[in-house]
Scaffold this motif. Structure first.
Motif, mmCIF file in Angstrom:
data_model
loop_
_atom_site.group_PDB
_atom_site.id
_atom_site.type_symbol
_atom_site.label_atom_id
_atom_site.label_comp_id
_atom_site.label_asym_id
_atom_site.label_seq_id
_atom_site.Cartn_x
_atom_site.Cartn_y
_atom_site.Cartn_z
ATOM 1 N N SER A 210 2.466 -1.671 10.679
ATOM 2 C CA SER A 210 3.255 -2.633 9.907
ATOM 3 C C SER A 210 3.792 -3.736 10.820
ATOM 4 N N GLU A 211 4.480 -4.689 10.213
ATOM 5 C CA GLU A 211 5.044 -5.808 10.984
ATOM 6 C C GLU A 211 6.055 -5.329 12.021
ATOM 7 N N GLU A 212 6.895 -4.378 11.605
ATOM 8 C CA GLU A 212 7.958 -3.889 12.477
ATOM 9 C C GLU A 212 7.953 -2.372 12.433
ATOM 10 N N ASN A 213 7.933 -1.760 13.586
ATOM 11 C CA ASN A 213 7.887 -0.305 13.717
ATOM 12 C C ASN A 213 9.060 0.124 14.582
ATOM 13 N N VAL A 214 9.885 1.035 14.073
ATOM 14 C CA VAL A 214 11.101 1.449 14.780
ATOM 15 C C VAL A 214 10.966 2.903 15.208
ATOM 16 N N LEU A 215 11.316 3.163 16.467
ATOM 17 C CA LEU A 215 11.284 4.507 17.016
ATOM 18 C C LEU A 215 12.637 4.789 17.657
ATOM 19 N N ASN A 216 13.337 5.804 17.153
ATOM 20 C CA ASN A 216 14.597 6.257 17.744
ATOM 21 C C ASN A 216 14.301 7.494 18.566
#
Length: 182
Positions: free
Chosen positions: A110-116
């Protein structure tokens, strides 16, 4: 007449070949480390490597990455350990650092991928105590000299782990070793 040309991908184009934004939040590591190394690989090579948190800085990294499956590893607590390719190991005659790490695979489609990411302990502490005041020095050896950064399994690099240690205080000896050493 002023003409401006901007490179990149527009929303009118097929965005399959456009880069994705990967956001890695490492703020959970602040409790266990002054800084972290963030390393990201695709199946073939290193995509990026960056250090965060130094000098009280930012604990979140945002990078443009290819739209593919990536492996992200975050390593905190590096003092003496060395990183070579996708391994981290203790140099000769050094104990293993008190490393806290995390690794995850993420599909960056996707456009933005977030990983915590949250820290996980990747070392073992050997503690030897004696009731009498012995002037002993101990040597600990292992075939495992480090860990594989993509999944934190043990690895055997050239030169097995060996560290000679003296008492940290009267009657007590302590040394850090790689987690999978024994």
């Amino acid at each position: 007449l002023l003409l401006c040309f901007l490179t990149g991908c527009s929303i009118k184009e097929d965005r399959v070949d456009c880069p994705s934004q990967l956001i890695v939040d490492c703020s959970g590591f602040q409790k266990v480390s002054d800084s972290v190394a963030v390393l990201c690989w695709n199946k073939d090579s290193l995509v990026f490597s960056i250090h965060l948190g130094e000098d009280g800085g930012n604990w979140v990294v945002t990078q443009s990455v290819p739209r593919e499956k990536l492996t992200v590893s975050v390593v905190g607590g590096i003092e003496h350990s060395l990183i070579k390719d996708d391994f981290i190991y203790a140099p000769t005659r050094s104990q293993f650092d008190s490393l806290y790490c995390n690794s995850a695979e993420i599909e960056c489609s996707s456009e933005e991928n977030v990983l915590n990411v949250a820290p996980q302990r990747q070392f073992s502490r050997v503690l030897i105590t004696s009731l009498n005041n012995c002037p002993y020095t101990f040597l600990v050896r292992s075939n495992t000299s480090g860990i594989y950064l993509r999944d934190f399994s043990s690895c055997e690099l050239a030169g097995a782990f060996a560290y000679e240690f003296t008492p940290v205080y009267q009657g007590t000896w302590q040394v850090n070793i790689p987690r999978h050493s024994f």
